[in-house]
Write a protein that holds these residues in place. Structure first.
Motif, PDB file in Angstrom:
ATOM      1  N   PRO A   1     -17.001  -0.415  -6.733  1.00  0.00           N
ATOM      2  CA  PRO A   1     -16.692   0.709  -7.618  1.00  0.00           C
ATOM      3  C   PRO A   1     -16.262   1.966  -6.870  1.00  0.00           C
ATOM      4  O   PRO A   1     -15.586   2.824  -7.448  1.00  0.00           O
ATOM      5  CB  PRO A   1     -18.016   0.951  -8.352  1.00  0.00           C
ATOM      6  CG  PRO A   1     -18.762  -0.326  -8.248  1.00  0.00           C
ATOM      7  CD  PRO A   1     -18.347  -0.955  -6.947  1.00  0.00           C
ATOM      8  N   ALA A   2     -16.637   2.101  -5.602  1.00  0.00           N
ATOM      9  CA  ALA A   2     -16.268   3.291  -4.830  1.00  0.00           C
ATOM     10  C   ALA A   2     -14.866   3.175  -4.243  1.00  0.00           C
ATOM     11  O   ALA A   2     -14.339   4.135  -3.690  1.00  0.00           O
ATOM     12  CB  ALA A   2     -17.273   3.511  -3.698  1.00  0.00           C
ATOM     13  N   SER A   3     -14.252   1.994  -4.360  1.00  0.00           N
ATOM     14  CA  SER A   3     -12.955   1.774  -3.725  1.00  0.00           C
ATOM     15  C   SER A   3     -11.789   2.185  -4.615  1.00  0.00           C
ATOM     16  O   SER A   3     -11.845   2.035  -5.841  1.00  0.00           O
ATOM     17  CB  SER A   3     -12.808   0.287  -3.378  1.00  0.00           C
ATOM     18  OG  SER A   3     -11.498   0.015  -2.945  1.00  0.00           O
ATOM     19  N   HIS A   4     -10.742   2.676  -3.986  1.00  0.00           N
ATOM     20  CA  HIS A   4      -9.533   3.006  -4.732  1.00  0.00           C
ATOM     21  C   HIS A   4      -8.901   1.760  -5.343  1.00  0.00           C
ATOM     22  O   HIS A   4      -8.111   1.861  -6.271  1.00  0.00           O
ATOM     23  CB  HIS A   4      -8.508   3.682  -3.809  1.00  0.00           C
ATOM     24  CG  HIS A   4      -8.924   5.054  -3.371  1.00  0.00           C
ATOM     25  ND1 HIS A   4      -8.255   5.744  -2.385  1.00  0.00           N
ATOM     26  CD2 HIS A   4      -9.942   5.849  -3.787  1.00  0.00           C
ATOM     27  CE1 HIS A   4      -8.844   6.925  -2.210  1.00  0.00           C
ATOM     28  NE2 HIS A   4      -9.867   7.007  -3.041  1.00  0.00           N
ATOM     29  N   ALA A   5      -9.235   0.596  -4.820  1.00  0.00           N
ATOM     30  CA  ALA A   5      -8.624  -0.647  -5.295  1.00  0.00           C
ATOM     31  C   ALA A   5      -9.379  -1.243  -6.485  1.00  0.00           C
ATOM     32  O   ALA A   5      -8.912  -2.196  -7.101  1.00  0.00           O
ATOM     33  CB  ALA A   5      -8.583  -1.675  -4.157  1.00  0.00           C
ATOM     34  N   PHE A   6     -10.518  -0.658  -6.820  1.00  0.00           N
ATOM     35  CA  PHE A   6     -11.411  -1.246  -7.816  1.00  0.00           C
ATOM     36  C   PHE A   6     -10.731  -1.480  -9.155  1.00  0.00           C
ATOM     37  O   PHE A   6     -10.937  -2.505  -9.795  1.00  0.00           O
ATOM     38  CB  PHE A   6     -12.638  -0.355  -8.009  1.00  0.00           C
ATOM     39  CG  PHE A   6     -13.648  -0.896  -8.964  1.00  0.00           C
ATOM     40  CD1 PHE A   6     -14.337  -2.074  -8.670  1.00  0.00           C
ATOM     41  CD2 PHE A   6     -13.925  -0.240 -10.150  1.00  0.00           C
ATOM     42  CE1 PHE A   6     -15.286  -2.575  -9.545  1.00  0.00           C
ATOM     43  CE2 PHE A   6     -14.880  -0.739 -11.037  1.00  0.00           C
ATOM     44  CZ  PHE A   6     -15.557  -1.905 -10.724  1.00  0.00           C
TER      45      PHE A   6
ATOM     46  N   GLY B   1      -7.623  -2.032  -9.760  1.00  0.00           N
ATOM     47  CA  GLY B   1      -6.364  -2.757  -9.664  1.00  0.00           C
ATOM     48  C   GLY B   1      -5.268  -1.924  -9.027  1.00  0.00           C
ATOM     49  O   GLY B   1      -5.459  -0.738  -8.743  1.00  0.00           O
ATOM     50  N   PRO B   2      -4.111  -2.548  -8.806  1.00  0.00           N
ATOM     51  CA  PRO B   2      -3.006  -1.880  -8.111  1.00  0.00           C
ATOM     52  C   PRO B   2      -2.478  -0.675  -8.882  1.00  0.00           C
ATOM     53  O   PRO B   2      -2.364  -0.721 -10.107  1.00  0.00           O
ATOM     54  CB  PRO B   2      -1.928  -2.981  -8.028  1.00  0.00           C
ATOM     55  CG  PRO B   2      -2.631  -4.261  -8.297  1.00  0.00           C
ATOM     56  CD  PRO B   2      -3.803  -3.935  -9.149  1.00  0.00           C
TER      57      PRO B   2
ATOM     58  N   ARG C   1      -0.507   4.661  -5.894  1.00  0.00           N
ATOM     59  CA  ARG C   1      -1.179   5.211  -4.716  1.00  0.00           C
ATOM     60  C   ARG C   1      -1.742   4.134  -3.814  1.00  0.00           C
ATOM     61  O   ARG C   1      -1.545   4.155  -2.598  1.00  0.00           O
ATOM     62  CB  ARG C   1      -2.308   6.159  -5.141  1.00  0.00           C
ATOM     63  CG  ARG C   1      -3.080   6.713  -3.948  1.00  0.00           C
ATOM     64  CD  ARG C   1      -4.179   7.688  -4.316  1.00  0.00           C
ATOM     65  NE  ARG C   1      -5.251   7.076  -5.074  1.00  0.00           N
ATOM     66  CZ  ARG C   1      -6.433   7.633  -5.272  1.00  0.00           C
ATOM     67  NH1 ARG C   1      -6.677   8.822  -4.794  1.00  0.00           N
ATOM     68  NH2 ARG C   1      -7.354   7.023  -5.978  1.00  0.00           N
ATOM     69  N   ASN C   2      -2.478   3.172  -4.390  1.00  0.00           N
ATOM     70  CA  ASN C   2      -3.189   2.222  -3.545  1.00  0.00           C
ATOM     71  C   ASN C   2      -2.360   0.985  -3.220  1.00  0.00           C
ATOM     72  O   ASN C   2      -2.895   0.017  -2.662  1.00  0.00           O
ATOM     73  CB  ASN C   2      -4.520   1.815  -4.205  1.00  0.00           C
ATOM     74  CG  ASN C   2      -4.313   1.031  -5.499  1.00  0.00           C
ATOM     75  OD1 ASN C   2      -3.271   0.440  -5.720  1.00  0.00           O
ATOM     76  ND2 ASN C   2      -5.311   1.049  -6.357  1.00  0.00           N
ATOM     77  N   ALA C   3      -1.086   0.999  -3.512  1.00  0.00           N
ATOM     78  CA  ALA C   3      -0.227  -0.174  -3.304  1.00  0.00           C
ATOM     79  C   ALA C   3      -0.403  -0.828  -1.935  1.00  0.00           C
ATOM     80  O   ALA C   3      -0.452  -2.059  -1.854  1.00  0.00           O
ATOM     81  CB  ALA C   3       1.233   0.203  -3.538  1.00  0.00           C
ATOM     82  N   PRO C   4      -0.486  -0.072  -0.841  1.00  0.00           N
ATOM     83  CA  PRO C   4      -0.653  -0.723   0.467  1.00  0.00           C
ATOM     84  C   PRO C   4      -1.880  -1.620   0.550  1.00  0.00           C
ATOM     85  O   PRO C   4      -1.869  -2.624   1.274  1.00  0.00           O
ATOM     86  CB  PRO C   4      -0.769   0.450   1.444  1.00  0.00           C
ATOM     87  CG  PRO C   4      -0.050   1.571   0.764  1.00  0.00           C
ATOM     88  CD  PRO C   4      -0.307   1.378  -0.702  1.00  0.00           C
ATOM     89  N   MET C   5      -2.918  -1.305  -0.204  1.00  0.00           N
ATOM     90  CA  MET C   5      -4.138  -2.115  -0.153  1.00  0.00           C
ATOM     91  C   MET C   5      -3.907  -3.511  -0.721  1.00  0.00           C
ATOM     92  O   MET C   5      -4.707  -4.423  -0.490  1.00  0.00           O
ATOM     93  CB  MET C   5      -5.280  -1.440  -0.929  1.00  0.00           C
ATOM     94  CG  MET C   5      -5.802  -0.173  -0.276  1.00  0.00           C
ATOM     95  SD  MET C   5      -7.247   0.526  -1.121  1.00  0.00           S
ATOM     96  CE  MET C   5      -8.554  -0.585  -0.572  1.00  0.00           C
ATOM     97  N   PHE C   6      -2.835  -3.666  -1.481  1.00  0.00           N
ATOM     98  CA  PHE C   6      -2.514  -4.975  -2.047  1.00  0.00           C
ATOM     99  C   PHE C   6      -1.350  -5.622  -1.308  1.00  0.00           C
ATOM    100  O   PHE C   6      -0.814  -6.633  -1.750  1.00  0.00           O
ATOM    101  CB  PHE C   6      -2.226  -4.836  -3.543  1.00  0.00           C
ATOM    102  CG  PHE C   6      -3.438  -4.436  -4.335  1.00  0.00           C
ATOM    103  CD1 PHE C   6      -4.299  -5.396  -4.862  1.00  0.00           C
ATOM    104  CD2 PHE C   6      -3.750  -3.095  -4.510  1.00  0.00           C
ATOM    105  CE1 PHE C   6      -5.431  -5.026  -5.565  1.00  0.00           C
ATOM    106  CE2 PHE C   6      -4.889  -2.718  -5.214  1.00  0.00           C
ATOM    107  CZ  PHE C   6      -5.738  -3.679  -5.741  1.00  0.00           C
TER     108      PHE C   6
ATOM    109  N   ASN D   1      -8.635 -11.469   0.962  1.00  0.00           N
ATOM    110  CA  ASN D   1      -7.980 -11.268  -0.328  1.00  0.00           C
ATOM    111  C   ASN D   1      -7.455  -9.845  -0.416  1.00  0.00           C
ATOM    112  O   ASN D   1      -7.921  -8.964   0.298  1.00  0.00           O
ATOM    113  CB  ASN D   1      -8.974 -11.516  -1.463  1.00  0.00           C
ATOM    114  CG  ASN D   1      -9.571 -12.905  -1.405  1.00  0.00           C
ATOM    115  OD1 ASN D   1      -8.849 -13.888  -1.482  1.00  0.00           O
ATOM    116  ND2 ASN D   1     -10.881 -12.981  -1.239  1.00  0.00           N
ATOM    117  N   PRO D   2      -6.494  -9.596  -1.306  1.00  0.00           N
ATOM    118  CA  PRO D   2      -5.951  -8.241  -1.455  1.00  0.00           C
ATOM    119  C   PRO D   2      -7.005  -7.239  -1.918  1.00  0.00           C
ATOM    120  O   PRO D   2      -8.010  -7.617  -2.512  1.00  0.00           O
ATOM    121  CB  PRO D   2      -4.873  -8.404  -2.529  1.00  0.00           C
ATOM    122  CG  PRO D   2      -4.559  -9.850  -2.568  1.00  0.00           C
ATOM    123  CD  PRO D   2      -5.807 -10.559  -2.167  1.00  0.00           C
ATOM    124  N   GLY D   3      -6.746  -5.968  -1.645  1.00  0.00           N
ATOM    125  CA  GLY D   3      -7.579  -4.901  -2.191  1.00  0.00           C
ATOM    126  C   GLY D   3      -8.711  -4.449  -1.304  1.00  0.00           C
ATOM    127  O   GLY D   3      -9.594  -3.743  -1.761  1.00  0.00           O
TER     128      GLY D   3
END
Length: 184
Positions: A40-45, A47-48, A51-56, A81-83
């Motif tokens: 829950p603390a992650s920007h990826a939580f 979904g894409p 902003r967080n596109a690089p994490m995927f 896995n992604p994210g």
DNA sequence: CTTTTGATGCCCT
DNA sequence: GGGCATCAAAAGA
């Protein structure tokens, strides 16, 4: 090389003691935090998003985001896995000290790169480095030359999933952004 | 030493 | 419009 396809918690631990430089400026990684898609603390939580596109995207790329409107924070994308990604929170400055001092306007070595925002300011990292591969120049990342003593604790500056011990540090380092709670 | 507060941009609901 | 994966400076003890 560090195996970036492992879970972020393990990569975060592996990165302690590694050497990170950008354009010939940087130092030894002494503090990291792990973030995950189920976190829950992650920007990826959620979904894409733009902003967080690089994490995927591919493992090993940088994820740079603006924090509180003023600072930049640097992550390396990882995980099976992604994210997932690892936030670089502090370095021990060793390479290009003069340039870091000039950028930060400080001579206090302890505060040059002790904190995610300070670190990015010292290395000259910003939005231009977002999604850049950190495994190739001008980045340089090499594993810790020897086994190091790693301590862990709860992450800093978050309001969700506070209890997860996903902050890692080099034991006894004077270059941490904040001390770790003594292990008792 | 510790706590508080203001600066500040942008993503997301 | 709310809420930040922060930092530096100021104020209190």
């Amino acid at each position: 090389m560090i195996d970036l396809t492992r879970p972020s918690q393990q990569v975060a631990r592996d990165l302690i003691g590694a050497l990170l430089t950008f354009d010939g400026v940087g130092g030894v990684v002494v503090e990291t935090e792990a973030y995950d898609i189920d976190d829950p603390a992650s920007h990826a939580f959620s979904g894409p998003t733009p902003r967080n596109a690089p994490m995927f995207g591919p493992v090993g790329r940088a994820y740079v985001y603006r924090s509180y409107g003023l600072h930049w924070c640097l992550n390396i994308v990882c995980g099976p896995n992604p994210g997932a990604a690892v936030l670089f929170r502090a370095l021990e400055p060793t390479v290009g000290l003069d340039r870091m001092i000039a950028r930060r306007g400080l001579t206090d070595i302890r505060r040059l790169t002790a904190g995610p925002g300070r670190l990015c300011q010292a290395l000259g990292i910003g939005t231009a480095q977002n999604a850049m591969p950190m495994t190739d120049p001008p980045f340089h990342l090499e594993p810790a030359p020897a086994q190091v003593a790693v301590i862990e604790g709860p992450r800093i500056g978050i309001t969700k999933a506070v209890e997860q011990p996903w902050r890692f540090g080099l034991a006894g380092s004077p270059f941490l952004s904040r001390p770790f709670k003594p292990l008792t």
